[in-house]
Write a protein that holds these residues in place. Sequence first.
Motif, PDB file in Angstrom:
ATOM      1  N   ILE A   3      -4.522  -6.436  -0.904  1.00  0.00           N
ATOM      2  CA  ILE A   3      -4.105  -7.569  -0.236  1.00  0.00           C
ATOM      3  C   ILE A   3      -4.303  -7.033   2.117  1.00  0.00           C
ATOM      4  O   ILE A   3      -3.484  -6.015   1.916  1.00  0.00           O
ATOM      5  N   GLU A   4      -4.905  -7.677   2.459  1.00  0.00           N
ATOM      6  CA  GLU A   4      -5.652  -7.423   3.766  1.00  0.00           C
ATOM      7  C   GLU A   4      -4.506  -8.293   5.097  1.00  0.00           C
ATOM      8  O   GLU A   4      -3.795  -7.698   5.481  1.00  0.00           O
ATOM      9  N   SER A   5      -3.894 -10.096   4.221  1.00  0.00           N
ATOM     10  CA  SER A   5      -3.864 -10.531   5.603  1.00  0.00           C
ATOM     11  C   SER A   5      -1.996 -10.594   5.784  1.00  0.00           C
ATOM     12  O   SER A   5      -1.896 -10.067   4.044  1.00  0.00           O
ATOM     13  N   LEU A  51       3.753  -1.690  -4.242  1.00  0.00           N
ATOM     14  CA  LEU A  51       3.175  -1.321  -3.206  1.00  0.00           C
ATOM     15  C   LEU A  51       2.522  -0.651  -2.450  1.00  0.00           C
ATOM     16  O   LEU A  51       3.267   0.502  -2.049  1.00  0.00           O
ATOM     17  N   TYR A  52       1.407  -0.217  -2.629  1.00  0.00           N
ATOM     18  CA  TYR A  52       1.052   1.070  -1.351  1.00  0.00           C
ATOM     19  C   TYR A  52       0.424   0.736  -0.099  1.00  0.00           C
ATOM     20  O   TYR A  52      -0.099  -0.188  -0.094  1.00  0.00           O
ATOM     21  N   ASN A  53       0.913   1.544   1.069  1.00  0.00           N
ATOM     22  CA  ASN A  53      -0.203   1.691   1.986  1.00  0.00           C
ATOM     23  C   ASN A  53      -1.421   1.815   2.723  1.00  0.00           C
ATOM     24  O   ASN A  53      -1.725   3.148   2.154  1.00  0.00           O
ATOM     25  N   ASP A  71      -0.794  -2.680 -14.029  1.00  0.00           N
ATOM     26  CA  ASP A  71      -0.530  -4.522 -13.913  1.00  0.00           C
ATOM     27  C   ASP A  71       0.182  -4.782 -12.636  1.00  0.00           C
ATOM     28  O   ASP A  71       0.191  -6.290 -12.400  1.00  0.00           O
ATOM     29  N   ARG A  72       0.157  -3.638 -12.088  1.00  0.00           N
ATOM     30  CA  ARG A  72       1.614  -4.124 -10.973  1.00  0.00           C
ATOM     31  C   ARG A  72       1.581  -3.628  -9.418  1.00  0.00           C
ATOM     32  O   ARG A  72       2.382  -3.532  -9.104  1.00  0.00           O
ATOM     33  N   ARG A  73       0.481  -3.022  -9.754  1.00  0.00           N
ATOM     34  CA  ARG A  73      -0.051  -2.337  -8.136  1.00  0.00           C
ATOM     35  C   ARG A  73      -1.092  -2.619  -7.867  1.00  0.00           C
ATOM     36  O   ARG A  73      -1.825  -3.911  -7.524  1.00  0.00           O
ATOM     37  N   PHE A  74      -0.249  -2.929  -6.020  1.00  0.00           N
ATOM     38  CA  PHE A  74      -0.832  -3.320  -4.682  1.00  0.00           C
ATOM     39  C   PHE A  74      -0.921  -2.900  -3.894  1.00  0.00           C
ATOM     40  O   PHE A  74      -0.242  -1.696  -3.776  1.00  0.00           O
ATOM     41  N   VAL A  75      -2.208  -2.823  -3.187  1.00  0.00           N
ATOM     42  CA  VAL A  75      -2.086  -2.211  -2.323  1.00  0.00           C
ATOM     43  C   VAL A  75      -2.319  -2.494  -0.618  1.00  0.00           C
ATOM     44  O   VAL A  75      -3.624  -3.707  -0.697  1.00  0.00           O
ATOM     45  N   LEU A  76      -1.602  -2.461   0.391  1.00  0.00           N
ATOM     46  CA  LEU A  76      -1.976  -3.944   1.202  1.00  0.00           C
ATOM     47  C   LEU A  76      -2.152  -2.249   2.454  1.00  0.00           C
ATOM     48  O   LEU A  76      -1.733  -1.789   3.025  1.00  0.00           O
ATOM     49  N   SER A  77      -2.880  -3.599   3.641  1.00  0.00           N
ATOM     50  CA  SER A  77      -3.142  -3.053   4.954  1.00  0.00           C
ATOM     51  C   SER A  77      -2.594  -2.406   5.292  1.00  0.00           C
ATOM     52  O   SER A  77      -0.784  -2.717   5.240  1.00  0.00           O
ATOM     53  N   PRO A  78      -2.198  -1.256   6.371  1.00  0.00           N
ATOM     54  CA  PRO A  78      -1.420  -1.343   7.063  1.00  0.00           C
ATOM     55  C   PRO A  78      -0.258  -2.151   7.493  1.00  0.00           C
ATOM     56  O   PRO A  78       1.561  -1.844   8.165  1.00  0.00           O
ATOM     57  N   GLN A  79      -0.335  -3.708   8.326  1.00  0.00           N
ATOM     58  CA  GLN A  79      -0.541  -4.684   8.739  1.00  0.00           C
ATOM     59  C   GLN A  79       0.589  -5.273   7.838  1.00  0.00           C
ATOM     60  O   GLN A  79       1.958  -5.346   8.050  1.00  0.00           O
ATOM     61  N   ALA A  80      -0.175  -5.491   6.715  1.00  0.00           N
ATOM     62  CA  ALA A  80       0.793  -6.022   5.737  1.00  0.00           C
ATOM     63  C   ALA A  80       2.519  -5.262   5.444  1.00  0.00           C
ATOM     64  O   ALA A  80       3.274  -5.840   5.441  1.00  0.00           O
ATOM     65  N   PHE A  81       1.735  -3.261   5.039  1.00  0.00           N
ATOM     66  CA  PHE A  81       2.752  -3.070   4.269  1.00  0.00           C
ATOM     67  C   PHE A  81       3.646  -2.710   5.397  1.00  0.00           C
ATOM     68  O   PHE A  81       4.974  -3.389   4.647  1.00  0.00           O
ATOM     69  N   ALA A  82       3.221  -2.509   6.624  1.00  0.00           N
ATOM     70  CA  ALA A  82       4.632  -2.876   8.056  1.00  0.00           C
ATOM     71  C   ALA A  82       5.733  -3.724   7.676  1.00  0.00           C
ATOM     72  O   ALA A  82       6.448  -3.938   8.263  1.00  0.00           O
TER      73      ALA A  82
END
Lengths: 261, 261
Positions: A3-5, A51-53, A71-82
């Motif tokens: 997820i980027e946004s 969630l992972y940064n 099936d529950r893993r999401f990698v997030l953009s640094p901005q989304a994670f923050a």
Amino acid sequence: MYIESQHNDRVREWARLKTRRGRQKSGLFLVEGERLVTELLASHVHLEALLYNAALDEPPDAVWNHPKSVDRRFVLSPQAFALIADTETPQGLIAVAAIPKVDPHYPSRVLVLDAVQDPGNVGTLIRSAEAFGFDEIVFGTGTVDPYSPKVVRASMGGLFRVRVIAADPARYLAAWRRRHAQGTIVATAADAAERCDRAALGEQLALVIGNEARGVSDALRALADRTVAIPMAGKAESLNAAMAGTILLYEAYRQAANGAT
Amino acid sequence: MYIESQHNDRVREWARLKTRRGRQKSGLFLVEGERLVTELLASHVHLEALLYNAALDEPPDAVWNHPKSVDRRFVLSPQAFALIADTETPQGLIAVAAIPKVDPHYPSRVLVLDAVQDPGNVGTLIRSAEAFGFDEIVFGTGTVDPYSPKVVRASMGGLFRVRVIAADPARYLAAWRRRHAQGTIVATAADAAERCDRAALGEQLALVIGNEARGVSDALRALADRTVAIPMAGKAESLNAAMAGTILLYEAYRQAANGAT
């Protein structure tokens, strides 16, 4: 999934879990950092998402490839994670977990928090309750939300292993008493005449810890069978609510383990 | 006296007190906030200077016009003040105090900190030591500096009322033993076989608390007469060094107050 946004619906929903209102609406809460997430995965608490940064190298294998994570893993953009992280220097790993829905068990030993407000104190009390075998904790009206990020952190995972009950403390204690006719409701107060080590706290014990400034409310003191203080050489203010509560939980355990009731 | 510049010699000297080296060179330390400064003024610790932030309205009268404050008051520009303050939102009042020069008294009850490193833990242990009548505390090699701003804050003023001794703990304990032939040196360890509540801790007691991760060093364990653990229902990691130490100080006080030696 990546997820980027920051405007992604999921990201916005997760960010709302930093507020009590957001947690109440969704029934979810946040767990931050590898150590706490590891404790979570080892507990019975349900994992909703992990969630992972994306800015960091590699998620820790034991967590990322844990059977519960599939099936529950999401990698997030640094901005989304923050946006979701509570700490200023987030560790790159956040779990979204389900607030356990549990009914009170009214066990023989219970800790009742009466408007205890400092998250650090409450986290410490959760750890001490676990250490000394009080596995049901009543979060009375006015007590800090047990699922707030600060309490989760301060409890060091103890929160995942005790039973958390949000209830009106007077009503809970009345119900507890019906099940434990021989039980003792003990309130703590710095000005009490009776010393906790000379009072028989009893095998069936509801221990009530009060607000940091005001102590246990008059209503609950009236319900209590006894009110005890910790014997001390110095000033009563030397101990904060967490330290005093820890000593009382120990004292109750010590007495029971010695058969001194 | 009013000081405007951040480059003023005094301001620069005071700012250096945030570092251990600066404190060691000058023999001074900083005390921040009205509550702590009030505790300081009520103690025997010598006040060197009292600093107030010019951006704020009025310094609190009881502190500013305290007899000890006369001729020691400085009003600083906000920039100069910010250079000295340790907290992010300084309260507008800082005392510069003299680190007390005291020789060990080797009293019958002493707390020995063996490389305890977390300032919050050490602050809590100072408060608990005061509460339970341990008025001499040995800061062994590797233990955090008692006069660092974080420890001063976490001790809530207890630091001003106990005797702080920096010493090699093995040497201190040898000298203590010569004065207390019947005394007991007790080390604490989560893996000890003996329970603290079943061990007679004794009226003459040197209680040794170890490093958060490694526990009491082998050298000090070898010196100890006994090694005790806190009886627990849950996991040993549930209690941190401050909580465990607080329970042991309480246990020692309880036993003595019961005449149970």
